[in-house]
Design an enzyme around this catalytic site. Structure first.
Site, mmCIF file in Angstrom:
data_model
loop_
_atom_site.group_PDB
_atom_site.id
_atom_site.type_symbol
_atom_site.label_atom_id
_atom_site.label_comp_id
_atom_site.label_asym_id
_atom_site.label_seq_id
_atom_site.Cartn_x
_atom_site.Cartn_y
_atom_site.Cartn_z
ATOM 1 N N ASN A 44 -16.972 10.236 -13.060
ATOM 2 C CA ASN A 44 -15.531 10.322 -13.307
ATOM 3 C C ASN A 44 -15.313 10.273 -14.812
ATOM 4 O O ASN A 44 -15.397 9.213 -15.426
ATOM 5 C CB ASN A 44 -14.814 9.145 -12.618
ATOM 6 C CG ASN A 44 -13.319 9.158 -12.873
ATOM 7 O OD1 ASN A 44 -12.786 10.128 -13.442
ATOM 8 N ND2 ASN A 44 -12.623 8.109 -12.470
ATOM 9 N N LYS B 220 -12.642 10.758 -16.361
ATOM 10 C CA LYS B 220 -11.283 10.309 -16.717
ATOM 11 C C LYS B 220 -10.717 11.280 -17.771
ATOM 12 O O LYS B 220 -11.010 12.467 -17.708
ATOM 13 C CB LYS B 220 -11.297 8.845 -17.164
ATOM 14 C CG LYS B 220 -11.998 7.953 -16.123
ATOM 15 C CD LYS B 220 -11.853 6.491 -16.365
ATOM 16 C CE LYS B 220 -12.607 5.714 -15.275
ATOM 17 N NZ LYS B 220 -12.468 4.268 -15.361
ATOM 18 N N HIS C 195 -7.513 6.201 -7.271
ATOM 19 C CA HIS C 195 -8.188 5.382 -8.290
ATOM 20 C C HIS C 195 -7.234 4.274 -8.744
ATOM 21 O O HIS C 195 -6.022 4.493 -8.834
ATOM 22 C CB HIS C 195 -8.606 6.262 -9.474
ATOM 23 C CG HIS C 195 -9.549 5.561 -10.393
ATOM 24 N ND1 HIS C 195 -9.128 4.637 -11.319
ATOM 25 C CD2 HIS C 195 -10.903 5.627 -10.512
ATOM 26 C CE1 HIS C 195 -10.186 4.172 -11.976
ATOM 27 N NE2 HIS C 195 -11.269 4.757 -11.502
ATOM 28 N N GLU D 83 -6.571 3.172 -11.534
ATOM 29 C CA GLU D 83 -5.752 3.538 -12.699
ATOM 30 C C GLU D 83 -4.521 4.312 -12.263
ATOM 31 O O GLU D 83 -3.440 4.174 -12.835
ATOM 32 C CB GLU D 83 -6.613 4.338 -13.700
ATOM 33 C CG GLU D 83 -7.590 3.408 -14.433
ATOM 34 C CD GLU D 83 -8.881 4.069 -14.878
ATOM 35 O OE1 GLU D 83 -8.948 5.304 -14.957
ATOM 36 O OE2 GLU D 83 -9.844 3.311 -15.143
ATOM 37 N N GLU E 129 -14.339 0.008 -5.813
ATOM 38 C CA GLU E 129 -14.314 -0.242 -7.259
ATOM 39 C C GLU E 129 -13.502 -1.509 -7.529
ATOM 40 O O GLU E 129 -12.264 -1.453 -7.623
ATOM 41 C CB GLU E 129 -13.650 0.929 -8.000
ATOM 42 C CG GLU E 129 -14.408 2.230 -7.904
ATOM 43 C CD GLU E 129 -14.167 3.114 -9.112
ATOM 44 O OE1 GLU E 129 -15.148 3.570 -9.699
ATOM 45 O OE2 GLU E 129 -12.992 3.341 -9.478
ATOM 46 N N GLY F 203 -14.829 -0.674 -16.444
ATOM 47 C CA GLY F 203 -14.754 -0.582 -17.908
ATOM 48 C C GLY F 203 -14.936 -1.909 -18.626
ATOM 49 O O GLY F 203 -14.671 -2.019 -19.819
ATOM 50 N N SER G 4 -18.644 -0.396 -14.008
ATOM 51 C CA SER G 4 -19.672 -0.750 -14.994
ATOM 52 C C SER G 4 -21.098 -0.455 -14.522
ATOM 53 O O SER G 4 -22.033 -1.180 -14.853
ATOM 54 C CB SER G 4 -19.531 -2.215 -15.425
ATOM 55 O OG SER G 4 -18.296 -2.400 -16.092
#
Ligand code: 13P
Length: 247
Positions: free
Chosen positions: A11, A13, A92, A94, A163, A169, A208
């Protein structure tokens, strides 16, 4: 459980460039990816930069729930298919957090993707507060049920990515034991909706993942691959992660 190829999804992003497309394609081309399926999800503008002949598939990071029409800034499942996309990341964290995507909207997107012939990669995960309050299973069950309780037939056509938000991250991956325990819960929960699909569905871990921790994660019985963010922007490291997922 049925032996199956691991699935490795990059991904990117809102990162990447035509230069990264070239480097990644060249790096993956010289690596034998036997026994592992690889998908790259770049920003949409880069899709056309990938060569037709490549040893991985393409994915998108989002799709509209609508078929077509006056939806400025959106992209349809049919348009993604035309761009040779075969997977799409949906829900996701985000997008849930920054773009207020609800479980209801996410369910509609999964439905639209499957009807069009795309494979949705549904993302679910808990916050650190929810984990500390021991609400992880409750949160994941709710996110899964919102999509599949009313349309369990979509499970057989889906991939699910666990996730944990606290691992995205941050450099702090879930431990292999934590991830395995959560994946086992997800599979058991899905078995209540469709026992065969639950056995066969690919459950990816994301958060991560890197060249150092991937092997221990892939050794877990219920981890069928990974959804990789930051490390998927480094061609050599991503190729190494893919290699370590081979049988
Ligand atoms: P990182 O691998 O950078 O933690 O990102 C994970 C992720 O969000 C993939 O979708």
């Amino acid at each position: 459980m049925k032996v199956q190829h691991k699935l490795l999804v990059a991904n990117w992003k809102m990162n990447g460039s035509a230069a990264l497309v070239a480097t990644m394609s060249d790096t993956l081309a010289v690596n034998s990816l036997t026994g592992v399926d690889v998908v790259i999800c770049p920003p949409l503008t880069l899709l056309h930069s990938f060569a037709a002949k490549r040893n991985f598939k393409l994915g998108a990071q989002n799709v509209s729930q609508h078929q077509a029409g006056a939806y400025t800034g959106e992209i349809s499942a049919a348009q993604l298919l035309e761009a040779e996309v075969s997977y799409v990341i949906i829900g996701h964290s985000e997008r849930r957090e920054l773009y207020s995507e609800t479980d209801e909207l996410i369910a509609a997107k999964v439905n639209t993707a499957v009807q069009a012939g795309l494979t949705p990669i549904l993302c679910i995960g808990e916050t650190i507060q929810q984990r500390q309050q021991e609400k992880t299973e409750q949160v994941l069950a709710q996110q899964l049920d919102a999509v599949y309780a009313s349309q369990p037939e979509l499970l057989a056509k889906s991939v699910i990515a666990y996730e944990p938000i606290w691992a995205i991250g941050t450099g702090e991956s879930a431990s292999p034991e934590q991830a395995q325990a959560t994946h086992a819960f997800i599979r058991a929960h899905l078995a209540q909706l469709d026992s065969i699909a639950a056995t066969e569905i690919k459950l990816l871990y994301g958060g991560s993942v890197n060249g150092e921790n991937c092997s221990a994660l892939f050794a877990q019985p219920d981890i069928n691959g990974a959804l990789v963010g930051g490390a998927s922007l480094k061609a050599a490291e991503f190729a190494q992660i893919c290699s370590s997922a081979q049988e």
